[in-house]
Write a protein that holds these residues in place. Structure first.
Motif, short mmCIF file in Angstrom:
data_model
loop_
_atom_site.label_atom_id
_atom_site.label_comp_id
_atom_site.label_asym_id
_atom_site.label_seq_id
_atom_site.Cartn_x
_atom_site.Cartn_y
_atom_site.Cartn_z
N LEU A 35 0.81 -1.21 0.00
CA LEU A 35 0.00 0.00 0.00
C LEU A 35 0.85 1.27 0.00
O LEU A 35 0.41 2.30 -0.52
N ARG A 36 2.03 1.23 0.57
CA ARG A 36 2.90 2.41 0.55
C ARG A 36 3.54 2.56 -0.82
O ARG A 36 4.02 3.63 -1.19
N GLY A 37 3.55 1.50 -1.60
CA GLY A 37 4.10 1.57 -2.95
C GLY A 37 5.27 0.64 -3.15
O GLY A 37 5.58 -0.21 -2.31
N VAL A 38 5.92 0.82 -4.29
CA VAL A 38 7.06 -0.01 -4.67
C VAL A 38 8.16 0.86 -5.25
O VAL A 38 7.93 1.97 -5.71
N ASN A 39 9.37 0.30 -5.22
CA ASN A 39 10.51 0.93 -5.88
C ASN A 39 10.72 0.25 -7.22
O ASN A 39 10.38 -0.94 -7.39
N ALA A 40 11.30 0.99 -8.14
CA ALA A 40 11.55 0.45 -9.47
C ALA A 40 12.76 1.16 -10.08
O ALA A 40 13.23 2.18 -9.56
N LYS A 41 13.23 0.59 -11.19
CA LYS A 41 14.33 1.21 -11.94
C LYS A 41 13.97 1.18 -13.42
O LYS A 41 13.20 0.34 -13.88
N VAL A 42 14.54 2.10 -14.17
CA VAL A 42 14.30 2.19 -15.61
C VAL A 42 15.15 1.15 -16.32
O VAL A 42 16.36 1.06 -16.06
N VAL A 43 14.55 0.36 -17.19
CA VAL A 43 15.31 -0.60 -18.00
C VAL A 43 15.24 -0.26 -19.49
O VAL A 43 16.04 -0.75 -20.28
N GLN A 44 14.29 0.58 -19.87
CA GLN A 44 14.21 1.09 -21.25
C GLN A 44 13.69 2.53 -21.16
O GLN A 44 12.60 2.76 -20.65
N PRO A 45 14.48 3.49 -21.62
CA PRO A 45 14.04 4.88 -21.53
C PRO A 45 12.82 5.15 -22.40
O PRO A 45 12.52 4.39 -23.32
N GLY A 46 12.12 6.21 -22.07
CA GLY A 46 10.94 6.59 -22.85
C GLY A 46 10.18 7.72 -22.21
O GLY A 46 10.62 8.31 -21.23
N LYS A 47 9.02 7.99 -22.75
CA LYS A 47 8.14 9.06 -22.27
C LYS A 47 6.92 8.45 -21.59
O LYS A 47 6.42 7.40 -22.01
N VAL A 48 6.45 9.12 -20.55
CA VAL A 48 5.26 8.70 -19.83
C VAL A 48 4.38 9.92 -19.63
O VAL A 48 4.87 10.97 -19.21
N SER A 49 3.11 9.79 -19.93
CA SER A 49 2.19 10.90 -19.70
C SER A 49 1.03 10.45 -18.82
O SER A 49 0.75 9.25 -18.71
N VAL A 50 0.39 11.40 -18.19
CA VAL A 50 -0.81 11.11 -17.41
C VAL A 50 -1.83 10.51 -18.37
O VAL A 50 -2.01 11.00 -19.49
N GLY A 51 -2.44 9.42 -17.97
CA GLY A 51 -3.40 8.72 -18.81
C GLY A 51 -2.78 7.58 -19.59
O GLY A 51 -3.48 6.78 -20.20
N ALA A 52 -1.44 7.48 -19.57
CA ALA A 52 -0.75 6.41 -20.30
C ALA A 52 -1.06 5.05 -19.67
O ALA A 52 -1.33 4.94 -18.47
N LYS A 53 -0.95 4.05 -20.48
CA LYS A 53 -1.14 2.67 -20.02
C LYS A 53 0.09 2.21 -19.26
O LYS A 53 1.22 2.54 -19.61
N VAL A 54 -0.14 1.47 -18.18
CA VAL A 54 0.93 0.79 -17.45
C VAL A 54 0.53 -0.68 -17.44
O VAL A 54 -0.57 -1.04 -17.01
N ALA A 55 1.41 -1.54 -17.99
CA ALA A 55 1.04 -2.94 -18.18
C ALA A 55 2.16 -3.89 -17.76
O ALA A 55 3.34 -3.63 -18.02
N LYS A 56 1.76 -4.98 -17.14
CA LYS A 56 2.70 -6.01 -16.72
C LYS A 56 3.24 -6.72 -17.96
O LYS A 56 2.49 -7.13 -18.84
N LEU A 57 4.58 -6.86 -18.02
CA LEU A 57 5.20 -7.54 -19.15
C LEU A 57 5.61 -8.96 -18.80
O LEU A 57 5.22 -9.91 -19.45
N ARG A 58 6.50 -9.09 -17.79
CA ARG A 58 6.97 -10.42 -17.41
C ARG A 58 7.65 -10.36 -16.05
O ARG A 58 7.99 -9.30 -15.57
N VAL A 59 7.89 -11.54 -15.50
CA VAL A 59 8.63 -11.65 -14.24
C VAL A 59 10.03 -12.08 -14.55
O VAL A 59 10.27 -12.91 -15.41
#
Length: 183
Positions: free
Chosen positions: A159-183
Motif C-alpha cells: 500500500l505504501r508503494g514499490v521501488n523500481a528502476k528504468v530498463v528502457q528509456p521513454g516518455k510517460v504521460s498522465v493517462g498512459a497505459k501501465v502494463a505487466k510484461l513479465r517476471v
C-alpha cells in the motif's frame, strides 16, 4: 484533517479491485529539490537519471556505502486508489513523495521483484527494496495512515508503494497505459 482508521479499512475493497495486468498512470510528480514538488503531465525516463528533472541521483541514499543514489530506488510508484483514500484530495497526492501514481495492483503477489512494466513508451522493473511510510508520511497524512500502509495487510498489498528502476528509456504521460510484461 486526517483519514480515520475505519475509513482506511473501509477503502480496502476498492484498493483490492485495482487492475492486475493493465492499468493507467493517474498522476506524475517530479521532485526537483528536497521538499519541492512539480506536477507533470508528461515525464521522460532515463536509464541513468530515472525521471529527468527529479533529484533522486543528487539526493543520494544513506543505504549505499558512499551515500550515492540507490540504483534500485530510482522510481517510486504508489497505487492511486490508496493515495486517493489517504490524501482525500488530488492536490495533496504530491506530498507522498512518489513520482508515479498508478491504478494497478502493486502487491508483491501481482508484481514480485523483477517484474517489468511498460509505462508509456518506457519499461521499468520492480525492485526488491521495500518502500515504507516514514516520519514525513506521518506528518503529512497522520499516524493512522502510516500504520495502515505499514500493517500486515498494508505490506501484503504494498500500500505504501514499490521501488523500481528504468530498463528502457521513454516518455510517460498522465493517462498512459501501465502494463505487466513479465517476471
Amino acid at each position: 484533517m486526517f483519514v480515520s482508521k475505519a475509513a482506511l479499512h473501509n477503502g480496502l475493497d476498492l484498493i483490492k479491485a485495482s487492475p492486475t495486468e493493465v492499468g493507467q498512470v493517474e498522476h506524475i510528480v517530479c521532485r526537483p529539490d528536497i521538499g519541492k514538488r512539480q506536477v507533470l503531465t508528461e515525464a521522460t525516463l532515463d536509464l541513468e537519471l530515472g525521471l529527468v528533472g527529479d533529484n533522486w541521483q543528487a539526493r543520494g541514499n544513506r543505504k549505499t556505502p558512499e551515500g550515492l543514489a540507490h540504483p534500485d530506488m530510482q522510481l517510486n510508484l504508489m497505487n492511486a486508489r490508496v493515495i486517493g483514500l489517504i490524501a482525500k484530495t488530488k492536490s495533496r497526492w504530491q506530498l507522498a513523495g512518489d513520482q508515479f501514481f498508478v491504478d494497478l495492483d502493486l502487491s508483491p503477489e501481482n508484481l514480485p521483484p523483477g517484474t517489468q512494466l511498460s509505462i508509456g513508451t518506457a519499461v521499468i522493473e520492480i525492485t526488491a527494496e521495500p518502500h515504507l511510510g516514514c516520519k514525513k508520511f506521518i506528518e503529512r497524512f497522520g499516524k493512522e495512515a502510516a500504520m495502515f500502509v505499514n500493517s500486515g495487510i498494508g505490506k501484503s498489498l504494498n500500500l505504501r508503494g514499490v521501488n523500481a528502476k528504468v530498463v528502457q528509456p521513454g516518455k510517460v504521460s498522465v493517462g498512459a497505459k501501465v502494463a505487466k510484461l513479465r517476471v
